[in-house]
Structures are given as structure tokens and as C-alpha cells.
Design an enzyme around this catalytic site. Structure first.
Site, mmCIF file in Angstrom:
data_model
loop_
_atom_site.group_PDB
_atom_site.id
_atom_site.type_symbol
_atom_site.label_atom_id
_atom_site.label_comp_id
_atom_site.label_asym_id
_atom_site.label_seq_id
_atom_site.Cartn_x
_atom_site.Cartn_y
_atom_site.Cartn_z
ATOM 1 N N CYS A 128 0.843 -1.204 0.000
ATOM 2 C CA CYS A 128 0.000 0.000 0.000
ATOM 3 C C CYS A 128 0.874 1.248 0.000
ATOM 4 C CB CYS A 128 -0.911 0.004 1.226
ATOM 5 S SG CYS A 128 -1.864 -1.512 1.462
ATOM 6 N N PRO A 132 -5.045 8.913 -2.556
ATOM 7 C CA PRO A 132 -5.902 9.712 -3.439
ATOM 8 C C PRO A 132 -5.212 10.940 -4.021
ATOM 9 C CG PRO A 132 -7.143 8.966 -1.529
ATOM 10 C CD PRO A 132 -5.724 8.553 -1.297
ATOM 11 N N GLY A 135 -0.027 9.758 -6.063
ATOM 12 C CA GLY A 135 0.259 8.589 -6.879
ATOM 13 C C GLY A 135 1.706 8.638 -7.302
ATOM 14 N N SER A 338 21.480 3.540 -16.101
ATOM 15 C CA SER A 338 20.710 4.227 -17.144
ATOM 16 C C SER A 338 19.219 3.922 -17.009
ATOM 17 C CB SER A 338 21.207 3.821 -18.537
ATOM 18 O OG SER A 338 22.541 4.218 -18.741
ATOM 19 N N GLY A 365 -14.221 -7.025 -36.702
ATOM 20 C CA GLY A 365 -15.368 -7.005 -35.802
ATOM 21 C C GLY A 365 -15.294 -8.086 -34.740
ATOM 22 N N GLU A 388 2.334 1.065 -11.342
ATOM 23 C CA GLU A 388 3.750 0.810 -11.061
ATOM 24 C C GLU A 388 4.645 1.867 -11.713
ATOM 25 O OE1 GLU A 388 4.853 -1.819 -9.227
ATOM 26 O OE2 GLU A 388 2.982 -2.925 -9.018
#
Length: 408
Positions: A128, A132, A135, A338, A365, A388
Site C-alpha cells: 500500500c 488519493p 500517486g 541508465s 469485428g 507501477e
């Protein structure tokens, strides 16, 4: 020490083929159902656990493969099977990497086994970090951890979002601010043991793709954990914070960050997920193009289709090579000078989006219907330029690494 090579050894091939069989026989037949249900696929994860595929022993063996290719090869096959189910099986890995990256030997041995459980009592774990309002901008994190010295406990308050397995996990690994004045350098990671009071699941998200993977908010309201749940320990944290304070006085901007260390270590594995999705879509498109007849001939006879397939295969192979390079570098202790980890994530994520879109186009389709899996693969692929670390963040990391300039 094993050198880097492009040819898998016999043991690696055997593991690859074993996982491919599970992906073909168990995951693919179940994929559409769990995508529609948008529920965590406990039965599928349990099947993986029964054969040893979802277990600490299996992932540890792949993680310590001296060539570095054990994890990306395994993950590519799982996500060739299905991304949502693949993430349900591998999602615990991010929390495990968080402990492995930041924890002590004792913490690694205590908590990672509890993240997986056993075949008769399967468990999952959650990492976690996102919030909100925080990010990509980890310096904006608001979840706080305060130390109660009298009780040797940490008290956590805040809300996490976009947490894979959030709320249903046996073990949560939570990144929190311990010294706000230090920005991203004032963060630390904490283990939240099973059954800890004050932790609850908030909103569960209904997603565009990877629907079989559980994603939710995690609410921390006066959560108290023992001092030994601070990853790395108090002494190590105090030393790191002291260096960060000194660096701030001198005007320095660089410093370690618990969340970023975890993400950097996991980026090649996430990139391997994207490669698996892209390969699956490409193979379906190739098969369709060779059997679909229009105007009296297979559509692959048309350059417009054949050239798309050529580009798709080229991009997939290039993405895999970037993943393998980064994985081999990590296994042999070579630093990503790099931002090679970010390169693999950037290119593989963009490849998955592009290739799945091209596959839909080739199927016409039919590709737009749920009768064919490329529609689901296209939805699944969309997240790989977002989570991520977005593609924009990967480019920022790479630009800073190659230029030496703190590009903003």
C-alpha cells in the site's frame, strides 16, 4: 556467477513449459468468467497453490536464479494465460519484494511466509503506497506514522488507494510518512499483521481491465503496530533520517525512499507481465490471419496485415530483451545506471497497448467482441502504461539517469 545468455537452460525450459501448461489448461478456460464476475479468483489461486506454483518456495527459487531469468520467464507465461488471473497469482509478490528490499533477515523470515499461507489455507498480501492525492508524486503522501516510545508502537493514520489485494490481504505492507519535513525521504514501510484493529477496506474499484485482480482502498484509523513491524528497524531508520536531514541542510535533493526502492526492484517483473499479454494477443492474431479467408485468400497474404504482424513480433521480442537485460543486471548486482528497469517497464507497457490494439484490428469485428479474448487483453494492457509508475514517470526516471540532470 552465471553469465547472461539468450538461451534458457533445460531446467528453465521445464519450468516455463510447466507454467505454460497451467496457463493453458486452468487459467485460459476460466479467464472470461472471472473477468465478468470481477471477483478475486480464490479457486484458481488455490489450484496454483496445490501444484506449488503459488508458494514462497517457488518464487524464492525463481528469484534466486543466478541468471535473473527465473521470474520474468515464469511471469510471462502466467500473463500469457490471463492478466487478471495472473495478477491474482502474482500480486502478493510486490508486498514480498517490499519486505525483501527494506526488511531485516528476521522480518523476511517471519512475514513473507505468512503472505502465502499454504495450499489448504491460501493467503495473499498487499503493498500500500498510492494515495488519493499521492500517486506518482510520493512526496505528497499524507498517511502518517507516529512513534509511541512509551509502548514501542507505531500509530498509523491515513487512506491508501489502488492497493492490489487491499483489505483482503493477510499481511499489508504500508508506506507512511514519519518525518514530513523531509518529503519523500521521510517515509518508512510498516508491516500490518493479520487482524490488526483499525485497518479496513474502503472502496473496491470496478476496473476497465485486470478485473479478476482485487483493487481497493485501505483505511488506517489509529492502527497500532509493534516497533518490530517497522521494516529495517528503528536504528536503521534513525540513521537514514539523520543523513536526509544533513542532506537537506546542504541543499541535496537525492535520497532513498521505501516505496521507490520497491517499485524499482519490481519493474522488470511488471514489464514481463506486459510481454506475456502482448505475446498472447499476437499469437491469436497470427492464427486468425492465417485461417481467415477474404476475397479468396487468407488475410495474411495482404501486406497490410502481414506487416502489422511483423511489427508486433519485433516489438515483443525487443521488449523481452529489455526485460531480460534488466533482470540479469539485478541478479548480478549491476546498478541500473541508465534506469534499465524503467526502460523495460516503459517499452513493454507501451508494446502491450500497441500490440493488443493491432490484434483487435486484425480480427476486425470479431476482435471487438467478447467471443474472442483479444478484447479482454486490450483492456488488460491499458493499465501497463499507468500502474507501477506511468509511462511519463518512466521517461522522467530514464531522462534523469542518462542526463544527470534533475529533469522535472
Amino acid at each position: 556467477m552465471a553469465g547472461f545468455g539468450l538461451e534458457l537452460d533445460d531446467e528453465q525450459k521445464a519450468v516455463r513449459d510447466w507454467i505454460h501448461g497451467f496457463a493453458a489448461d486452468v487459467m485460459r478456460p476460466a479467464a472470461a468468467e472471472w473477468d465478468e464476475r470481477e471477483e478475486f479468483p480464490w479457486p484458481v489461486v488455490q489450484e496454483a497453490a496445490k501444484i506449488g506454483l503459488y508458494s514462497l518456495d517457488f518464487y524464492a527459487k525463481q528469484f534466486f536464479d543466478p541468471t535473473g531469468l527465473g521470474i520474468p520467464v515464469a511471469i510471462e507465461e502466467l500473463f500469457w494465460g490471463d492478466a487478471g488471473l495472473g495478477l491474482a497469482i502474482t500480486g502478493t509478490g510486490l508486498a514480498a519484494v517490499g519486505v525483501l528490499t527494506n526488511g531485516t533477515d528476521e522480518q523476511i523470515g517471519t512475514w513473507i511466509p505468512q503472505m502465502y499461507g499454504d495450499p489448504d489455507d491460501v493467503k495473499v498480501a498487499a503493498f500500500c503506497s498510492s494515495e488519493p492525492d499521492a500517486g506518482s508524486d510520493v512526496s505528497a503522501m499524507r498517511t502518517r506514522a507516529a512513534y509511541d516510545e512509551a509502548k514501542d508502537e507505531w500509530v498509523l493514520n491515513g487512506t491508501k488507494t489502488w492497493a492490489t489485494n487491499g483489505g483482503i490481504a493477510n499481511v499489508h505492507v504500508v508506506v507512511a510518512v514519519v518525518e514530513p519535513g523531509l518529503g519523500a525521504r521521510g517515509h518508512a514501510s510498516f508491516i500490518i499483521p493479520p487482524g490488526t484493529e483499525g485497518l479496513s477496506q474502503g472502496q473496491k474499484f470496478k476496473k476497465h481491465g485486470i478485473r479478476a485482480s482485487h483493487t481497493a482502498e485501505v483505511v488506517l484509523d489509529g492502527v497500532r503496530v509493534p516497533g518490530h513491524c517497522l521494516l529495517g528497524g528503528k536504528e536503521k531508520l534513525d540513521e537514514r533520517l539523520a543523513r536526509a536531514r544533513e542532506g537537506k541542510k546542504k541543499g541535496g535533493e537525492r535520497g532513498g525512499n521505501a516505496a521507490m526502492a520497491t517499485f524499482e526492484a519490481s519493474r522488470p517483473a511488471v514489464a514481463a507481465q506486459a510481454v506475456g499479454i502482448a505475446r498472447a494477443a499476437y499469437e491469436i492474431a497470427l492464427d486468425y490471419a492465417t485461417t481467415r479467408v477474404q476475397f479468396g485468400r487468407p488475410i495474411i497474404d495482404n501486406q497490410g496485415v502481414a506487416f502489422q504482424l511483423a511489427d508486433m513480433r519485433t516489438r515483443i521480442d525487443a521488449a523481452r530483451l529489455l526485460v531480460w537485460r534488466a533482470s540479469a543486471m539485478a541478479a548480478t548486482g549491476k546498478p541500473f545506471t541508465s534506469a534499465e528497469g524503467s526502460m523495460s517497464k516503459l517499452y513493454a507497457g507501451e508494446t502491450a497497448k500497441t500490440v493488443t490494439a493491432q490484434a483487435m484490428q486484425i480480427l476486425g469485428g470479431n476482435g471487438y467482441t467478447r467471443e474472442y479474448p483479444v478484447e479482454r487483453m486490450h483492456r488488460d494492457a491499458a493499465i501497463y502504461t499507468i500502474f507501477e509508475g506511468t509511462s511519463e514517470i518512466q521517461r522522467l526516471v530514464i531522462a534523469r539517469a542518462v542526463s544527470g540532470v534533475q529533469v522535472r
